[in-house]
Design a protein around this motif. Structure first.
Motif, PDB file in Angstrom:
ATOM      1  N   ALA A 115       0.441  -1.215   0.525  1.00 18.88           N
ATOM      2  CA  ALA A 115      -0.055   0.177   0.021  1.00 18.88           C
ATOM      3  C   ALA A 115       1.004   1.190   0.229  1.00 18.88           C
ATOM      4  O   ALA A 115       0.791   2.098  -0.556  1.00 18.88           O
ATOM      5  N   LEU A 116       1.829   1.342   0.819  1.00 24.78           N
ATOM      6  CA  LEU A 116       3.437   2.193   1.225  1.00 24.78           C
ATOM      7  C   LEU A 116       3.593   3.014   0.065  1.00 24.78           C
ATOM      8  O   LEU A 116       3.731   3.689  -0.564  1.00 24.78           O
ATOM      9  N   GLY A 117       4.248   1.018  -0.971  1.00 22.82           N
ATOM     10  CA  GLY A 117       5.008   1.367  -1.832  1.00 22.82           C
ATOM     11  C   GLY A 117       4.082   2.340  -3.449  1.00 22.82           C
ATOM     12  O   GLY A 117       4.503   2.679  -4.065  1.00 22.82           O
ATOM     13  N   SER A 118       2.846   1.414  -3.257  1.00 20.13           N
ATOM     14  CA  SER A 118       1.783   2.199  -3.987  1.00 20.13           C
ATOM     15  C   SER A 118       1.626   3.758  -4.188  1.00 20.13           C
ATOM     16  O   SER A 118       1.801   4.127  -5.088  1.00 20.13           O
ATOM     17  N   VAL A 344      19.498   4.396 -10.089  1.00 17.33           N
ATOM     18  CA  VAL A 344      19.154   5.553  -8.746  1.00 17.33           C
ATOM     19  C   VAL A 344      17.497   5.556  -8.916  1.00 17.33           C
ATOM     20  O   VAL A 344      17.482   5.270  -7.822  1.00 17.33           O
ATOM     21  N   GLY A 345      17.026   4.840 -10.780  1.00 17.78           N
ATOM     22  CA  GLY A 345      15.838   4.817 -10.336  1.00 17.78           C
ATOM     23  C   GLY A 345      15.819   3.734  -9.738  1.00 17.78           C
ATOM     24  O   GLY A 345      14.251   3.860  -8.478  1.00 17.78           O
ATOM     25  N   LEU A 346      16.421   2.755  -9.947  1.00 16.25           N
ATOM     26  CA  LEU A 346      15.729   1.189  -8.766  1.00 16.25           C
ATOM     27  C   LEU A 346      16.184   2.057  -6.982  1.00 16.25           C
ATOM     28  O   LEU A 346      15.111   0.839  -6.310  1.00 16.25           O
ATOM     29  N   GLY A 347      16.980   2.247  -6.849  1.00 12.18           N
ATOM     30  CA  GLY A 347      17.018   2.433  -5.414  1.00 12.18           C
ATOM     31  C   GLY A 347      16.562   2.940  -4.992  1.00 12.18           C
ATOM     32  O   GLY A 347      15.607   2.916  -3.917  1.00 12.18           O
ATOM     33  N   ASN A 348      15.919   3.878  -5.705  1.00 10.73           N
ATOM     34  CA  ASN A 348      14.396   4.943  -5.040  1.00 10.73           C
ATOM     35  C   ASN A 348      13.427   4.482  -4.522  1.00 10.73           C
ATOM     36  O   ASN A 348      12.595   4.210  -3.926  1.00 10.73           O
ATOM     37  N   GLY A 349      13.233   3.128  -5.989  1.00  9.64           N
ATOM     38  CA  GLY A 349      11.875   2.771  -5.870  1.00  9.64           C
ATOM     39  C   GLY A 349      12.183   1.303  -4.498  1.00  9.64           C
ATOM     40  O   GLY A 349      11.102   1.649  -4.642  1.00  9.64           O
ATOM     41  N   LEU A 350      13.382   0.873  -4.354  1.00  6.51           N
ATOM     42  CA  LEU A 350      13.383   0.112  -3.313  1.00  6.51           C
ATOM     43  C   LEU A 350      13.134   0.922  -1.635  1.00  6.51           C
ATOM     44  O   LEU A 350      12.741   0.370  -1.323  1.00  6.51           O
ATOM     45  N   PHE A 351      13.822   1.938  -2.232  1.00  7.50           N
ATOM     46  CA  PHE A 351      13.463   2.868  -0.461  1.00  7.50           C
ATOM     47  C   PHE A 351      12.274   3.192  -0.576  1.00  7.50           C
ATOM     48  O   PHE A 351      11.941   3.236   0.577  1.00  7.50           O
ATOM     49  N   GLN A 352      10.853   3.800  -1.564  1.00  9.91           N
ATOM     50  CA  GLN A 352      10.497   3.966  -0.903  1.00  9.91           C
ATOM     51  C   GLN A 352       9.050   3.481   0.341  1.00  9.91           C
ATOM     52  O   GLN A 352       9.158   3.758   1.463  1.00  9.91           O
ATOM     53  N   ALA A 353       9.109   2.660   0.098  1.00  7.38           N
ATOM     54  CA  ALA A 353       8.285   1.406   1.053  1.00  7.38           C
ATOM     55  C   ALA A 353       8.456   0.808   1.870  1.00  7.38           C
ATOM     56  O   ALA A 353       8.119   2.111   3.289  1.00  7.38           O
ATOM     57  N   PRO A 354       9.653   0.643   1.805  1.00  7.98           N
ATOM     58  CA  PRO A 354      10.231  -0.036   3.717  1.00  7.98           C
ATOM     59  C   PRO A 354      10.025   0.924   4.218  1.00  7.98           C
ATOM     60  O   PRO A 354       9.652   1.111   5.868  1.00  7.98           O
ATOM     61  N   THR A 355      10.700   2.279   3.976  1.00  2.00           N
ATOM     62  CA  THR A 355      11.143   3.110   5.034  1.00  2.00           C
ATOM     63  C   THR A 355      10.061   4.085   5.023  1.00  2.00           C
ATOM     64  O   THR A 355      10.020   3.757   6.357  1.00  2.00           O
ATOM     65  N   ASN A 356       8.660   3.819   4.244  1.00  2.00           N
ATOM     66  CA  ASN A 356       7.550   4.641   5.090  1.00  2.00           C
ATOM     67  C   ASN A 356       6.793   3.368   5.779  1.00  2.00           C
ATOM     68  O   ASN A 356       6.481   4.142   7.101  1.00  2.00           O
TER      69      ASN A 356
END
Length: 449
Positions: A115-118, A344-356
């Motif tokens: 949910a937070l990844g979306s 950069v895009g891959l790292g950012n995409g993986l970063f958002q959901a788990p951090t949130n």
């Protein structure tokens, strides 16, 4: 809409400057005022969401934002649009400070990553769609429509909000910390006003230094008040949770480093490599698109394998991206450059959901609003600081190579720019490496506790 309107306005500023007969130095405040007011009210409205219901604050914010978007489109003078942008930002801060809290309440712990990844994908989509949509609108329509595009979407959101979002009950327990909220608003306003004026006037200017001193005084005053308030705006015990504090710090640093990439790479492509603006735009839009695609998948991975593990992988990807960009020169193939931007895009995409997820899972249900507000505040702080340090680091590196101080692109010695760019990306790689080591240390201690 809240992130879209931040990015869509920038491309219209020259057109608005001519239409209003306002100098460029002044028209930039149409963008800056939105950022400042949004950041001033993110945390207070996060707390109001905890006290009076996040859905209620979100709904009211959507109405305010939509009405202000309509009024922004009327050309009644420069001060009119500044006022309407401030009101628009007020509405945006009400939605941005509560959305992650609403999502967290709605989904179980097993579903929150997805949910937070979306949600992270939508935030990124708003940011990257702005320039393209703004350019399309300005090609066929007057500048007013960059604000009016929000209105039909806002009306749909208002209707859906009434149908879908839960009816909010008054949750208020105890007296609202009015004085604490006021001091917090002034602290955030002083900080962001100072950072923006520092970029324009210089970081040794009296105005910048005065605002930074005022920010420090207000911050100490806020901490003093909050430790004695019966119902504080921010419960500082939240920061005793390592996951909470480290994830917020990571959000600031990662968003800051993203802005460093966003500022330096266009200069490299257009001025050093002499690539056309449209091709440069296509190259640079590739890594946010990867982020949008990856974010929901990262949320699913976070639900399946754990947020700490995916967050560590995301930082590793970002370190690779920065180290890769630090090897780029004026003969590097565009294909290789796209690979590093892809990381950069891959790292950012993986970063958002788990951090949130780590931030939102670290707090109790009655603190979800303030946690959501702190996430939004961290994102905006990171972007602002990143914009500042991109220029500081880049031109420090260029000046070291030239042997004298400069704040301009070295046309006669393009190799000096390459040195400055590499210097900057090695610094950002080192910062991320320090964050990665801190993350691994925390994970190791947790497993062996």
């Amino acid at each position: 809409m809240s992130t879209l309107t931040s990015s869509i306005v920038n491309i219209a500023l020259p057109v608005m400057s001519r239409a209003m007969s306002v100098p460029t130095s002044q028209i930039t405040w149409v963008a800056s005022s939105y950022l400042i007011v949004t950041c001033m009210f993110l945390l207070p409205f996060g707390k109001m969401g905890d006290l009076f219901g996040k859905a209620r604050v979100f709904k009211i914010g959507t109405i305010i934002f939509t009405i202000a978007s309509l009024l922004c489109g009327f050309n009644l003078g420069f001060f009119w649009i500044l006022s309407m942008r401030a009101i628009q930002a007020l509405g945006a801060s009400m939605t941005l400070s509560t959305n992650a809290g609403i999502i967290t309440e709605t989904f179980t712990k097993e579903q929150r990553g997805l949910a937070l990844g979306s949600f992270g994908s939508v935030v990124a989509l708003g940011s990257i769609a702005g320039p393209g949509l703004g350019g399309l609108i300005l090609t066929y329509l007057p500048w007013n429509y960059i604000f009016w595009v929000n209105v039909p979407v806002g009306l749909i959101a208002i209707i859906l909000g009434q149908i879908v979002l839960p009816k909010a009950k008054n949750k208020s327990e105890g007296k609202v910390d009015t004085l604490g909220m006021l001091v917090l608003i002034l602290t955030a306003g002083s900080l962001f006003m100072g950072l923006i004026l520092g970029q324009q006037l210089g970081f040794m200017s009296l105005i910048f230094l005065s605002l930074m001193i005022m920010t420090i005084i207000l911050l100490f005053g806020f901490i003093y008040l909050e430790k004695r308030a019966p119902n504080p705006v921010i419960n500082f015990h939240l920061f005793n949770n390592v996951d909470f504090s480290l994830s917020l710090l990571a959000t600031i640093l990662v968003y800051g480093i993203n802005f460093v990439v966003n500022i330096i790479e266009p200069i490299y492509l257009e001025q050093n490599r002499l690539i056309s603006t449209d091709l440069a735009g296509l190259i640079l839009i590739s890594f946010p698109i990867i982020q949008i695609i990856v974010s929901p998948f990262a949320g699913w991975l976070s639900d399946k394998f754990g947020s700490h593990f995916i967050a560590a992988i995301s930082l590793a990807m970002l370190i690779i991206s920065q180290a890769g960009l630090a090897t780029v020169n004026h003969t590097t193939s565009l294909g290789i450059l796209c690979v590093w931007l892809g990381f950069v895009g891959l790292g950012n995409g993986l970063f958002q959901a788990p951090t949130n997820v780590l931030v939102m899972n670290s707090v109790t249900k009655d603190q979800l609003g303030i946690a959501s507000g702190l996430l939004g505040f961290s994102r905006n702080t990171g972007m602002t600081i990143g914009a500042i340090f991109a220029n500081i680091l880049l031109f420090s590196g260029i000046s070291m190579n030239l042997g004298h101080s400069t704040i301009d692109y070295p046309v006669a010695q393009p190799s000096a720019f390459i040195f400055g760019m590499r210097f900057t990306f090695w610094i950002t790689a080192a910062v991320l490496l320090g964050l990665f080591i801190a993350q691994l240390t925390v994970n190791f201690r947790r497993k062996n506790a």
